[in-house]
Design an enzyme around this catalytic site. Structure first.
Site, PDB file in Angstrom:
ATOM      1  CG  ASP A   1     106.962  -2.862 -47.736  1.00  0.00           C
ATOM      2  OD1 ASP A   1     107.832  -3.148 -48.588  1.00  0.00           O
ATOM      3  OD2 ASP A   1     105.863  -2.343 -48.024  1.00  0.00           O
TER       4      ASP A   1
ATOM      5  NE  ARG B   1     107.688  -0.160 -51.716  1.00  0.00           N
ATOM      6  CZ  ARG B   1     108.652  -1.028 -52.004  1.00  0.00           C
ATOM      7  NH1 ARG B   1     109.597  -0.685 -52.855  1.00  0.00           N
ATOM      8  NH2 ARG B   1     108.681  -2.237 -51.463  1.00  0.00           N
ATOM      9  CG  ASN B   2     107.426   1.825 -47.297  1.00  0.00           C
ATOM     10  OD1 ASN B   2     106.530   2.591 -47.659  1.00  0.00           O
ATOM     11  ND2 ASN B   2     107.353   0.516 -47.446  1.00  0.00           N
TER      12      ASN B   2
ATOM     13  CG  ASP C   1     104.220   3.210 -44.436  1.00  0.00           C
ATOM     14  OD1 ASP C   1     103.539   3.897 -43.648  1.00  0.00           O
ATOM     15  OD2 ASP C   1     104.161   3.336 -45.667  1.00  0.00           O
TER      16      ASP C   1
HETATM   17  P1  AMP Z   1     102.427   5.589 -48.886  1.00  0.00           P
HETATM   18  O1  AMP Z   1     100.974   5.291 -48.951  1.00  0.00           O
HETATM   19  O2  AMP Z   1     103.003   5.450 -47.512  1.00  0.00           O
HETATM   20  O3  AMP Z   1     103.228   4.861 -49.918  1.00  0.00           O
HETATM   21  O4  AMP Z   1     102.567   7.157 -49.225  1.00  0.00           O
HETATM   22  C1  AMP Z   1     102.360   7.685 -50.522  1.00  0.00           C
HETATM   23  C2  AMP Z   1     103.159   8.966 -50.685  1.00  0.00           C
HETATM   24  O5  AMP Z   1     102.656   9.951 -49.773  1.00  0.00           O
HETATM   25  C3  AMP Z   1     104.640   8.823 -50.348  1.00  0.00           C
HETATM   26  O6  AMP Z   1     105.376   8.411 -51.453  1.00  0.00           O
HETATM   27  C4  AMP Z   1     105.001  10.226 -49.904  1.00  0.00           C
HETATM   28  O7  AMP Z   1     105.326  11.017 -51.022  1.00  0.00           O
HETATM   29  C5  AMP Z   1     103.729  10.754 -49.270  1.00  0.00           C
HETATM   30  N1  AMP Z   1     103.775  10.617 -47.796  1.00  0.00           N
HETATM   31  C6  AMP Z   1     103.458   9.543 -47.044  1.00  0.00           C
HETATM   32  N2  AMP Z   1     103.612   9.782 -45.722  1.00  0.00           N
HETATM   33  C7  AMP Z   1     104.048  11.054 -45.626  1.00  0.00           C
HETATM   34  C8  AMP Z   1     104.424  11.907 -44.517  1.00  0.00           C
HETATM   35  N3  AMP Z   1     104.355  11.485 -43.246  1.00  0.00           N
HETATM   36  N4  AMP Z   1     104.863  13.165 -44.796  1.00  0.00           N
HETATM   37  C9  AMP Z   1     104.931  13.585 -46.082  1.00  0.00           C
HETATM   38  N5  AMP Z   1     104.610  12.842 -47.155  1.00  0.00           N
HETATM   39  C10 AMP Z   1     104.163  11.592 -46.953  1.00  0.00           C
END
Ligand code: AMP
Length: 379
Positions: free
Chosen positions: A229, A233-234, A247
């Site tokens: 993926d 965004r990841n 991720d």
């Molecule tokens: P996700 O569920 O992985 O899509 O994460 C949602 C949002 O959370 C992402 O778009 C980031 O803005 C933030 N995020 C996720 N992981 C992190 C991380 N390790 N450090 C800072 N922000 C994060």
């Protein structure tokens, strides 16, 4: 970091080149960052002298800095004070403590503020044991089987690379499952690119960010691990445009548990526009389908986070890409970058480059004289 409070115009930083391959040492590949977004590569002559421009070389980096502190002499600004040091992001400390015991007590984690919400749950900034800043991903109950996830997490925890988000620990005893990782200050690359339409980013930043992602992926390639993926965004962004791939592998665990979600072609949840045709149609995921996604990620980087295939629906993409349709070169994108994207989107997987090749191509491109790709070489 150069943009941090307290740094004046002309603040500069000598650092290791983020995108440089591991085998070269820090001292051989310093970068000189000055102004708001200008990066200069410090190169070495055979006699050991260092230079930014071949017109003038210096015995030591100190002498080079002293010279450009006197006059700009071709740099975008005369060097001022070294930029203020910020606390280095902690990546190993917590994982070291949890080497054998990575199921940790959820009471040792304090959730501080919500950073975002993803498809499978919410992400928080957290504090572990009152001391260590971490990111905590909370998974909506029922999104996956904890044993399945734990098996995958065992592997994920072994994957260690400067360009991969480090998994520190998990809390799986109760719902919701917590996944604890290193915290990245600037959130997702997609948001970072879209912020102010990427006004703070120049072409050299875009190339360097792409090279960093390729470097993290080249490591996964070497470990025979598939992301599944890969998309802006990841990828997460820290200080100084540092990018790390996040991720990895999670899609596989989710996919198992939510097969219908990932196979629903019309569902918004399937990342149709990032997925290689053979993965989409035959469920054939490989490092080469990751390479395809990397091409789409390059497109996102070069368009400052625009939606790929902007005028097309998912359905149209599913129909037309196998027939040979490819996105055109984005505006202001150097031809050499577009050529790389097109290589990633070759129909036959073996014809697509490896991440190792992508990494060195992007690094070599980054190494070119800054002005030659800032001013020329646009498509
Ligand atoms: P996700 O569920 O992985 O899509 O994460 C949602 C949002 O959370 C992402 O778009 C980031 O803005 C933030 N995020 C996720 N992981 C992190 C991380 N390790 N450090 C800072 N922000 C994060």
């Amino acid at each position: 970091m150069l943009l941090a409070e307290g740094n004046q115009h002309g603040a500069f930083l000598i650092r290791n080149c983020e995108s440089q391959r591991g085998e070269r040492s820090l001292s051989e590949n310093p970068m000189l960052d000055c102004g708001k977004v200008k990066h200069y590569k410090l190169k070495k002559l055979e006699n050991g002298h260092v230079f930014v421009s071949r017109a003038r070389s210096f015995l030591t980096v100190q002498e080079l800095v002293a010279h450009y502190s006197q006059e700009a002499d071709g740099l975008c600004v005369r060097l001022g004070e070294p930029c203020k040091k910020m606390e280095a992001p902690q990546t190993h400390g917590l994982s070291y403590n949890t080497v054998d015991q990575w199921e940790i007590d959820r009471n040792s984690i304090k959730l501080l503020r919500k950073l975002g919400a993803g498809q499978f749950g919410e992400v928080f900034e957290g504090l572990w044991n009152e001391t260590t800043a971490v990111a905590v991903k909370t998974l909506k109950p029922g999104t996956m089987d904890s044993e399945d996830f734990l098996r995958e997490a065992q592997i994920m925890k072994r994957l260690r690379h400067a360009k991969l988000i480090q998994l520190y620990a998990v809390c799986t005893m109760e719902q919701p499952i917590y996944i604890i990782t290193e915290l990245m200050k600037n959130g997702s690359l997609l948001d970072y690119l879209q912020k102010d339409k990427g006004a703070m980013l120049g072409i050299s930043d875009q190339i360097e960010m792409a090279a960093q992602v390729a470097s993290g992926m080249a490591y996964l390639e070497l470990q025979n691990y598939i992301h599944r993926d890969l998309a802006a965004r990841n990828v997460l962004v820290g200080e100084n445009n540092i990018c790390k791939v996040a991720d990895f592998g999670l899609a596989r665990v989710f996919m198992k548990e939510n097969e219908n979600v990932y196979e629903a072609k019309e569902g918004t949840k399937f990342p149709v526009k990032w997925t290689a045709p053979e993965a989409m149609h035959d469920n054939k995921f490989s490092i080469k389908s990751d390479v395809w996604s990397f091409g789409v990620l390059l497109y996102e980087i070069m368009t400052f986070g625009q939606m790929p295939y902007p005028a097309m629906t998912n359905y149209q993409v599913v129909q037309r890409v196998p027939q040979g349709y490819r996105m055109p070169c984005p505006p202001n994108c150097p031809k050499v970058m577009y050529d790389i994207m097109m290589d990633c989107w070759k129909q036959d997987e073996p014809d697509r480059p490896t991440f190792e090749t992508l990494q060195w191509k992007l690094e070599d491109f980054f190494d070119m004289d800054v002005t030659s790709y800032d001013d020329a070489a646009r498509y």
